[in-house]
Design a protein around this motif. Sequence first.
Motif, mmCIF file in Angstrom:
data_model
loop_
_atom_site.group_PDB
_atom_site.id
_atom_site.type_symbol
_atom_site.label_atom_id
_atom_site.label_comp_id
_atom_site.label_asym_id
_atom_site.label_seq_id
_atom_site.Cartn_x
_atom_site.Cartn_y
_atom_site.Cartn_z
ATOM 1 N N LEU A 1 0.821 -1.209 0.000
ATOM 2 C CA LEU A 1 0.000 0.000 0.000
ATOM 3 C C LEU A 1 0.855 1.259 0.000
ATOM 4 C CD1 LEU A 1 -2.846 -1.053 2.457
ATOM 5 C CD2 LEU A 1 -2.931 -0.956 -0.040
ATOM 6 N N HIS A 2 1.974 1.239 0.707
ATOM 7 C CA HIS A 2 2.874 2.397 0.686
ATOM 8 C C HIS A 2 3.399 2.637 -0.725
ATOM 9 C CE1 HIS A 2 6.806 4.443 0.954
ATOM 10 N NE2 HIS A 2 6.217 5.123 1.920
ATOM 11 N N TRP A 3 3.744 1.578 -1.436
ATOM 12 C CA TRP A 3 4.222 1.729 -2.815
ATOM 13 C C TRP A 3 3.157 2.382 -3.690
ATOM 14 C CZ3 TRP A 3 2.643 -0.995 -7.374
ATOM 15 C CH2 TRP A 3 3.422 -0.706 -8.500
ATOM 16 N N HIS A 4 1.919 1.962 -3.564
ATOM 17 C CA HIS A 4 0.864 2.552 -4.386
ATOM 18 C C HIS A 4 0.668 4.032 -4.065
ATOM 19 C CE1 HIS A 4 -0.745 -0.753 -6.784
ATOM 20 N NE2 HIS A 4 -0.525 -1.548 -5.741
ATOM 21 N N ARG A 5 0.738 4.408 -2.798
ATOM 22 C CA ARG A 5 0.533 5.822 -2.450
ATOM 23 C C ARG A 5 1.695 6.704 -2.911
ATOM 24 N NH1 ARG A 5 -3.679 7.183 0.579
ATOM 25 N NH2 ARG A 5 -2.752 9.182 1.144
#
Length: 326
Positions: A151-155
């Motif tokens: 999720l951090h990568w997507h944000r």
Amino acid sequence: MKQGFAMAFAGGGLDRDAALRCDAAELARLLAAGGRVLPVWRGKPLVVERDLGAGPEVAGLGWVAADSPALAHGAEPLFLGRIDGVAHFACDISDWSPEAGAEAVQAGFFDPSRQVHPALPGDHGFVELRGVMLALSAPEAELAATAKALLHWHRSHRHCAVCGAASEPVNGGWQRGCAACGAQHFPRTDPVVIMLVTRGNSVLMGRSPGWPEGMYSCLAGFVEPGETLEAAVRREVMEETGIPVGAVRYVACQPWPFPASLMIGFQAEAEGEEIRIDPAELEDAFWVSREEMVAAMAGTHPRIKPARKGAIAHALIANWLADWQD
């Protein structure tokens, strides 16, 4: 690495089922038919706490159904994999804003605050993963680590690195696709070497600026392009402390989703003792004897606090001490 040293996020047995990621219809069916979703708010996974009389204890991750109102402000759930045949997903709900005055604060190195959501029971709360990583079962810890990193990568990668246009999650969240130029982007994991540097009966400990008082750890650093892991160990130790390193031996590795690293642990033999600190990298470094390290791990050393249980640094030190004590 000897058996019995707990390292969080490693060995959870998650079936990542990569072949399923490109089947959007089947993922939607699994999600609707009992799929479990882990909400993550601003990097904090949802956990369930139970009060057994001696204060609240973490009972596990806070899984919700796909139609939970807690996901109302969330993005599309991303597929993590299967545990015992059950599909597990993660959903970033960071766009949800608590009521005024309830905003979690970033308290320096570690954020101890707990945030609740009005659509969930009171024993559910969003917490810092490092604070509960050993309270989770191995499968749930692996799921939480995967969710947090993904999720951090997507944000942080919402636009195409080739043309700059907005990109969208595809393949169950394990890629981002750019409709403008057709480029495909994949989640990144940053390799980090972390090394227990020894010299005779002593080990080299260091601390970075801004760390909590008494916190010392093994030296560590990112692997650079075109560099072997062994070369990265020698370069980082030399850059940070001026200590030349000879033999380097791999010990173990650990996923570390803060935000998205793979910690690759080594034991390295120093070929010198004189420390010359690079102040841009370290605030302090010194040699610690085995006897002193035993006291530090027991929490009785006057200068050094014990390494965080569950982290690979703790396992590297404990393994070194156990070898000595056998």
